[in-house]
Design an enzyme around this catalytic site. Sequence first.
Site, short mmCIF file in Angstrom:
data_model
loop_
_atom_site.label_atom_id
_atom_site.label_comp_id
_atom_site.label_asym_id
_atom_site.label_seq_id
_atom_site.Cartn_x
_atom_site.Cartn_y
_atom_site.Cartn_z
N HIS A 13 0.91 -0.97 -0.16
CA HIS A 13 0.07 0.29 0.39
C HIS A 13 1.06 1.19 0.22
O HIS A 13 1.53 1.88 1.17
CB HIS A 13 -0.88 -0.22 1.20
CG HIS A 13 -2.05 1.00 0.92
ND1 HIS A 13 -3.06 0.76 1.49
CD2 HIS A 13 -1.44 2.60 1.17
CE1 HIS A 13 -4.28 2.03 1.75
NE2 HIS A 13 -3.26 3.11 1.28
N HIS A 15 1.81 5.24 -1.69
CA HIS A 15 1.24 6.29 -2.98
C HIS A 15 2.03 6.57 -2.81
O HIS A 15 3.17 7.41 -2.42
CB HIS A 15 0.07 7.09 -1.64
CG HIS A 15 -1.17 7.16 -0.98
ND1 HIS A 15 -2.34 7.10 -1.67
CD2 HIS A 15 -1.15 6.32 0.02
CE1 HIS A 15 -3.21 6.57 -0.87
NE2 HIS A 15 -2.27 5.97 0.26
N LYS A 99 -9.84 -0.27 -6.18
CA LYS A 99 -9.64 0.06 -4.84
C LYS A 99 -10.83 0.62 -4.37
O LYS A 99 -11.64 1.42 -5.19
CB LYS A 99 -8.15 1.49 -4.49
CG LYS A 99 -8.41 1.94 -3.30
CD LYS A 99 -7.62 0.87 -1.83
CE LYS A 99 -8.10 1.83 -1.11
NZ LYS A 99 -6.93 2.80 -0.70
N HIS A 136 -10.40 1.22 1.57
CA HIS A 136 -10.35 1.77 2.62
C HIS A 136 -11.61 2.18 2.99
O HIS A 136 -12.79 2.44 2.93
CB HIS A 136 -10.35 3.43 2.20
CG HIS A 136 -10.41 4.58 2.39
ND1 HIS A 136 -9.18 5.24 3.03
CD2 HIS A 136 -11.10 5.11 3.77
CE1 HIS A 136 -8.85 6.24 3.92
NE2 HIS A 136 -10.61 6.20 5.20
N HIS A 174 -5.23 -1.07 5.53
CA HIS A 174 -4.64 0.00 6.55
C HIS A 174 -5.18 -0.05 8.08
O HIS A 174 -6.20 0.80 8.54
CB HIS A 174 -4.50 1.35 6.71
CG HIS A 174 -5.26 1.82 5.65
ND1 HIS A 174 -6.96 2.39 5.56
CD2 HIS A 174 -5.38 2.99 4.54
CE1 HIS A 174 -7.33 3.05 5.00
NE2 HIS A 174 -6.27 3.50 3.74
N ASP A 247 1.47 2.65 3.63
CA ASP A 247 0.68 3.71 3.23
C ASP A 247 1.41 4.87 3.27
O ASP A 247 0.61 6.01 3.62
CB ASP A 247 -0.84 3.66 4.02
CG ASP A 247 -1.48 4.50 3.67
OD1 ASP A 247 -1.93 4.90 2.91
OD2 ASP A 247 -2.55 5.07 5.20
#
Length: 349
Positions: A13, A15, A99, A136, A174, A247
């Site tokens: 995970h 970004h 996602k 999420h 997460h 994350d």
Amino acid sequence: MQEITFRKPSDLHVHFRDGPMLAAVVPYTARDFRHALVMPNLVPPVTTTAMAAAYRERIMAAVPEGLDFTPLMTCYLTDDTDAGDLVAGFRDGVTVGAKLYPAHATTNSQHGVTNIRNIRDVLVAMADAGMPLLTHGERVRPDIDVFDREKFFIDEILVPTLEEIPTLRVVMEHITTADGALAARSFGDRVAATITPQHLLFNRNALFEGGLRPHLYCLPVLKREEHRLALRQAATSGLPNYLLGTDTAPHLRRDKEADCGCAGVFSAPVALEAYLQVFEEENALDRFERFATLNGAAFYRLEVPQETVTYVRRERYVAEQIEVGDQSVIPLHAGKSVGWSKLGAGAEH
Ligand code: NCD
Ligand code: ZN
């Protein structure tokens, strides 16, 4: 233990953003991880297979020479996702999952799904193809306390969906609570959960220690101590349902230290070392490779990496900030040190 060797891990995970931020942050992850599963919440979001393929090329252009690193791409689900395009991207090996951002739950989620019923056909097509749904897991409603969003998501969205579509495979991204940890191991090998370093290291007191701490503000927000302890137990349990997923979520310093500051902890430069600290404290270093490398490879049906890495028990200083053009990002543990260091070339961050 003064030294630990394991097969190169996967960060499931991350970004990476785009443009100058992408160029600045990709090398940290590419050095320490064999794979990274890349989140699609760009502006505009990565909603089609073609967009995921193009984004993959931009990421590869930022990977330093000589590293064996593979980004695993994802698509962002919207109320209008085309199931045919989505599943074809998975079958062709362009993407590894899709996602679900509930609308308005987190950074750039305004295009997210407004009601899970709107994507029922997409979820059925994903289940038929074996394509994982990455969630999420927060239910966002004015009457739901921000610290209870995960439990409401599990009870009102996740469990009913898993029951309604019995072959759907899900990664709870997460997780932050004992409820999340329990749900992740309650559906056999259909469900897994990623756990971040910050949710293993800190409880919500850390957000207010000596003043407001914007660089520890992420979503889902840090929780009570009892939840942190449950996550540490889960991550170090050796169970196949728990996966490494940092994350890492860089935002410019000026966007974090602001009114209405952005959510996200930029952990990539120290994430591996932070997890090792947790496993060391829990006397579970012998289970580290399962959490960091093997469980993720099994869930995502990846080849287990053969290259090994060795970390030694030696302090390493963490930079105060990292430049992005004429701006900066602040990493986790900035200006402090971590207790583990990678041995050999490319170890210096
Ligand atoms: C992430 C981001 O900034 O993109 N932020 C965060 O606090 N984790 C989005 C997300 O994963 O929720
Ligand atoms: Zn994220």
